[in-house]
Write a protein that holds these residues in place. Structure first.
Motif, PDB file in Angstrom:
ATOM      1  N   LEU A 142      -5.364   8.725  -1.920  1.00  0.00           N
ATOM      2  CA  LEU A 142      -4.808   7.397  -1.706  1.00  0.00           C
ATOM      3  C   LEU A 142      -5.994   6.352  -1.323  1.00  0.00           C
ATOM      4  O   LEU A 142      -6.016   5.437  -1.986  1.00  0.00           O
ATOM      5  CB  LEU A 142      -3.653   7.330  -0.794  1.00  0.00           C
ATOM      6  N   VAL A 143      -6.779   6.824  -0.242  1.00  0.00           N
ATOM      7  CA  VAL A 143      -7.884   6.217   0.170  1.00  0.00           C
ATOM      8  C   VAL A 143      -8.870   5.987  -0.798  1.00  0.00           C
ATOM      9  O   VAL A 143      -9.384   4.882  -1.092  1.00  0.00           O
ATOM     10  CB  VAL A 143      -8.658   6.639   1.443  1.00  0.00           C
ATOM     11  N   LEU A 144      -9.402   7.009  -1.589  1.00  0.00           N
ATOM     12  CA  LEU A 144     -10.183   6.995  -2.552  1.00  0.00           C
ATOM     13  C   LEU A 144      -9.733   6.006  -3.535  1.00  0.00           C
ATOM     14  O   LEU A 144     -10.733   5.149  -4.365  1.00  0.00           O
ATOM     15  CB  LEU A 144     -10.729   8.294  -2.935  1.00  0.00           C
ATOM     16  N   GLN A 145      -8.516   6.209  -4.111  1.00  0.00           N
ATOM     17  CA  GLN A 145      -8.236   5.326  -5.335  1.00  0.00           C
ATOM     18  C   GLN A 145      -8.067   4.104  -4.948  1.00  0.00           C
ATOM     19  O   GLN A 145      -8.179   3.127  -5.814  1.00  0.00           O
ATOM     20  CB  GLN A 145      -6.900   6.153  -5.760  1.00  0.00           C
ATOM     21  N   LYS A 161      -1.220  -1.303   4.607  1.00  0.00           N
ATOM     22  CA  LYS A 161      -0.515  -2.036   3.757  1.00  0.00           C
ATOM     23  C   LYS A 161      -0.041  -1.465   2.249  1.00  0.00           C
ATOM     24  O   LYS A 161       0.924  -1.556   2.005  1.00  0.00           O
ATOM     25  CB  LYS A 161      -1.257  -3.612   3.529  1.00  0.00           C
ATOM     26  N   ILE A 162      -1.109  -1.057   1.650  1.00  0.00           N
ATOM     27  CA  ILE A 162      -0.947  -0.266   0.444  1.00  0.00           C
ATOM     28  C   ILE A 162      -0.095   0.730   0.505  1.00  0.00           C
ATOM     29  O   ILE A 162       0.773   0.839  -0.372  1.00  0.00           O
ATOM     30  CB  ILE A 162      -2.373   0.110  -0.102  1.00  0.00           C
ATOM     31  N   ALA A 163      -0.061   1.651   1.630  1.00  0.00           N
ATOM     32  CA  ALA A 163       0.578   2.786   1.684  1.00  0.00           C
ATOM     33  C   ALA A 163       1.943   2.196   1.908  1.00  0.00           C
ATOM     34  O   ALA A 163       2.965   3.135   1.504  1.00  0.00           O
ATOM     35  CB  ALA A 163       0.154   3.463   2.734  1.00  0.00           C
ATOM     36  N   PRO A 167       6.292   2.923  -3.306  1.00  0.00           N
ATOM     37  CA  PRO A 167       7.902   3.319  -2.717  1.00  0.00           C
ATOM     38  C   PRO A 167       7.596   4.941  -2.671  1.00  0.00           C
ATOM     39  O   PRO A 167       8.713   5.366  -2.476  1.00  0.00           O
ATOM     40  CB  PRO A 167       8.427   2.996  -4.141  1.00  0.00           C
ATOM     41  N   SER A 168       6.705   5.753  -3.353  1.00  0.00           N
ATOM     42  CA  SER A 168       6.498   7.103  -3.308  1.00  0.00           C
ATOM     43  C   SER A 168       6.272   7.757  -1.551  1.00  0.00           C
ATOM     44  O   SER A 168       6.600   8.783  -1.405  1.00  0.00           O
ATOM     45  CB  SER A 168       5.525   7.729  -4.270  1.00  0.00           C
TER      46      SER A 168
END
Length: 225
Positions: A142-145, A161-163, A167-168
């Motif tokens: 998630l961090v790298l993407q 905030k992105i996490a 919704p997953s």
């Protein structure tokens, strides 16, 4: 109680006397309470000091028990040298010469056959800095993407905030921050895939290691605006 036999002056004297007695009782009460409080404090301090002394005594090593040899009674025969048990000085017989064979002699290989080679275990693939590459977790990805998608440095708050908006991800905000901090530490310090860069806010921002130039500086196109 009948006061008809007393004159008004006597009644007034009684009132003053009772009031004086009340003041005296109040003074004694206050004084007694102060003495009780002082005694309670003294007892508490004494009990604490006693407990400390008992603890010190318990920590001291116990004195070794001294055994006193008993002297033989008068008239009793002293043990003579002849009655002492004799110890055998004979040595156990060793292996006869010419009989013993070493393990090297007994494990001779047949002539003409090459010796067997031990199988070597394949070492796990190593990443940068010589550390095992290992697998990336979903939080690492998630961090790298996120950095690849945004194409700019991001802070821990940005990743959180992105996490949260994903919704997953069903974790709470506090748990998300814990997992993100763990992933950022691993990617920056263990995997060497991220670089910490300063920015105007508090703390650090993170950039992909591939973004840094030969001098270890971040190009302006990846800076936060």
């Amino acid at each position: 109680m009948e006061y008809t036999q007393l004159s008004p002056l006597e009644i007034r004297d009684l009132i003053n006397q009772y009031r004086s007695d009340l003041r005296k009782l109040h003074f004694k009460t206050v004084k007694t309470q102060a003495i009780i409080k002082e005694l309670e404090q003294y007892v508490t301090e004494a009990e604490e000091a006693l407990a400390i002394e008992e603890a010190k005594i318990q920590e001291l090593p116990a004195a070794p028990a001294v055994q006193v040899a008993k002297e033989p009674e008068e008239g009793a025969d002293k043990p003579s040298a002849a009655s002492k048990p004799k110890t055998s000085t004979k040595k156990k017989p060793g292996p006869k010469p010419g009989k013993a064979k070493s393990k090297k002699q007994t494990s001779k290989r047949s002539p003409g056959r090459p010796p067997k080679k031990k199988k070597e275990k394949a070492a796990p693939p190593k990443g940068k800095r010589g550390r095992p590459a290992g697998k990336l977790s979903e939080w690492d990805n998630l961090v790298l993407q996120s950095l690849k998608d945004k194409k700019k440095v991001l802070t821990t708050s940005d990743f959180a905030k992105i996490a949260v908006e994903d919704p997953s991800i069903k974790s709470g905000e506090a748990q998300i921050k814990v997992k993100l901090n763990r992933a950022l530490h691993k990617l920056a310090n263990n995997k060497n895939l991220l670089s910490k860069v300063d920015y105007s806010g508090r703390g650090f921002a993170y950039a992909l290691k591939d973004w840094m130039d030969s001098k270890g500086k971040l190009p302006k196109k990846y800076e936060r605006k």
